[in-house]
Design an enzyme around this catalytic site. Structure first.
Site, short mmCIF file in Angstrom:
data_model
loop_
_atom_site.label_atom_id
_atom_site.label_comp_id
_atom_site.label_asym_id
_atom_site.label_seq_id
_atom_site.Cartn_x
_atom_site.Cartn_y
_atom_site.Cartn_z
N ASP A 206 18.75 42.11 -23.69
CA ASP A 206 17.93 42.26 -24.89
C ASP A 206 17.77 40.90 -25.58
O ASP A 206 18.64 40.03 -25.45
CB ASP A 206 18.59 43.24 -25.87
CG ASP A 206 18.55 44.67 -25.38
OD1 ASP A 206 17.79 44.94 -24.43
OD2 ASP A 206 19.29 45.50 -25.93
N ARG A 207 16.70 40.76 -26.31
CA ARG A 207 16.43 39.49 -27.00
C ARG A 207 17.60 39.07 -27.88
O ARG A 207 17.97 37.88 -27.93
CB ARG A 207 15.16 39.63 -27.86
CG ARG A 207 14.79 38.38 -28.64
CD ARG A 207 13.51 38.59 -29.42
NE ARG A 207 13.64 39.60 -30.46
CZ ARG A 207 14.10 39.35 -31.69
NH1 ARG A 207 14.47 38.12 -32.02
NH2 ARG A 207 14.17 40.32 -32.59
#
Length: 454
Positions: A206-207
């Site tokens: 995930d970012r």
């Protein structure tokens, strides 16, 4: 039986831009849409003139698309042509509805204008507002692109040989281009800053998740790593910090997860979802929060975050899953206190792109206690410090490169720097290993037993 993890190898290149050949005059094709425009009380000549530059522009990015400001890596605005194939869930749906429902960048009225003027096309052709998408359709959208900033830091190399590159990805940086990030993705930062081209993404983070990120240098090596992931031969270990005192012992959550597609993508426990298994174990508790070791045995989107929410121990500053939008218990045990449609509406309101758009006065709002604590943590962490390259003159802001487009939605607004709490999460990919190799990072400072700030 555990479903196989599907990860697609992507060779990331930066050459998909507008070309002059493709962007020849569109006046004749726009004529077929004149009746639609008039029906919407829009001035045909004015629309054509306003959107001409956007419809016929080409890439203007030079060697270095970055500059450093306020401790953030920023990207100069640029023209870009985005291409995507029709997804299964879009088939038999009107183009205007798909873009309105799944893309939060523009209001519906703006999307209508972009369709009618050829800024947004299907199979290279200008279409009308009633166009219904088909399985083979290819959609192109020309934009004056503004990217969101990320932490200004380089990625530490954990291991490298002729076949792979393993880095410690900082939070805030997505793995590959998506949404309002392209040059500010890990793959393109490595390409433009470190001159590492043709890397293959082998897995996703995930970012906001930091930690081990493995790139392959060839399609053969990429396929090998994918096979190991698909066969569950890769043991993954993460650290996170969650609210409250997590239970003792080994806790296994095997609730199936279903990905919900909207402007804000989320994963929710659902009996019709995909099999998802995560093992959790508390490592320490500081009186406010617990450090938990996580071992995901499947690789679903947001799996760790969604399972922790379900158990009632969301990650301390998870802006998506640690929220009262889900109800007074923040979605514990899957209790939402509202139907899914209302939840999606509320999530879109809370996570709108308007987070980063506003008036200059709004930038002066004081940081919250959480933001202050995260800022202190970031400033004291070596992997988030500026190296010699990022301090050089080539990364100083050059105002002459700040291009402006009169019909750009973002040029008409003021971009606010995101708050630290929107760029950092207490979730870290600590170790990836098989019986042949093992890659791990240092343990984050916030995961130590004596860390008690939050």
């Amino acid at each position: 039986m555990i479903s196989k993890l599907k990860v697609t190898s992507v060779t990331l290149r930066s050459s998909i831009y507008l070309s002059r050949k493709y962007c020849s005059s569109i006046s004749s094709k726009i004529e077929v849409c004149d009746s639609n425009i008039k029906g919407n009380n829009l001035n045909v000549a004015e629309l054509k003139e306003n959107y001409k530059c956007l419809a016929e522009s080409f890439n203007n990015v030079e060697t270095n698309p970055y500059y450093i400001e306020n401790g953030l890596r920023k990207v100069y605005p640029y023209y870009f042509r985005h291409t995507t194939s029709c997804k299964g869930r879009w088939i038999k749906k009107p183009l205007i509805d798909v873009y309105t429902q799944e893309f939060s960048l523009y209001p519906r009225e703006e999307i209508e204008k972009r369709i009618l003027t050829g800024v947004l096309r299907v199979n290279g052709e200008v279409v009308d507002l009633n166009y219904v998408l088909k399985n083979s359709d290819v959609i192109t959208a020309n934009v004056h692109r503004h990217e969101l900033p990320v932490w200004a830091c380089s990625m530490k190399v954990i291991f490298e040989d002729d076949d792979i590159l393993v880095v410690d990805k900082p939070s805030s940086i997505p793995v590959h281009p998506c949404g309002l990030y392209r040059y500010n993705s890990a793959a393109l930062i490595l390409e433009y800053q470190e001159k590492r081209k043709d890397l293959h993404v082998t897995h996703r983070l995930d970012r906001l998740t930091s930690g081990v990120l493995i790139f392959a240098k060839s399609s053969e090596k990429s396929n090998e790593i994918h096979e190991n992931l698909n066969l569950r031969n890769v043991e993954k270990e993460y650290f996170c910090r969650v609210e409250g005192e997590f239970p003792d012992g080994v806790i296994v959550c095997n609730k199936p997860l279903k990905k919900i597609y909207s402007k804000v993508g989320i994963a929710l426990v659902d009996p019709l979802g995909k099999i998802s298994i995560t093992e959790f174990q508390k490592l320490s508790y500081n009186g406010k929060s617990s450090v938990v070791r996580c071992k995901p045995y499947t690789g679903r989107t947001h799996q760790i975050r969604a399972h922790l929410q379900y158990l009632g121990y969301p990650i301390v500053n998870d802006v998506l899953y640690n929220s009262y939008v889900f109800g007074p218990e923040k979605g514990k045990h899957g209790i939402l206190h509202k139907d899914i449609n209302q939840l999606l509406i509320d999530l879109v309101k809370e996570h709108s792109v308007n987070w980063w758009l506003g008036k200059l006065e709004e930038n002066k709002v004081m940081d919250s206690e959480v933001d202050i604590n995260i800022k202190k943590l970031i400033s004291s962490t070596n992997c988030y410090s500026l190296d010699e390259k990022l301090l050089s003159d080539s990364y100083k802001k050059d105002s002459s490169k700040l291009t402006s487009e009169k019909n750009c939605y973002f040029c008409k607004n003021v971009f606010c720097d995101p708050k630290p709490s929107n760029m950092f999460m207490f979730l870290h990919a600590y170790k990836y290993k098989t019986n042949k190799w093992e890659y791990q990072t240092e343990i984050p400072a916030w995961a130590s037993d004596d860390w008690n700030i939050m």
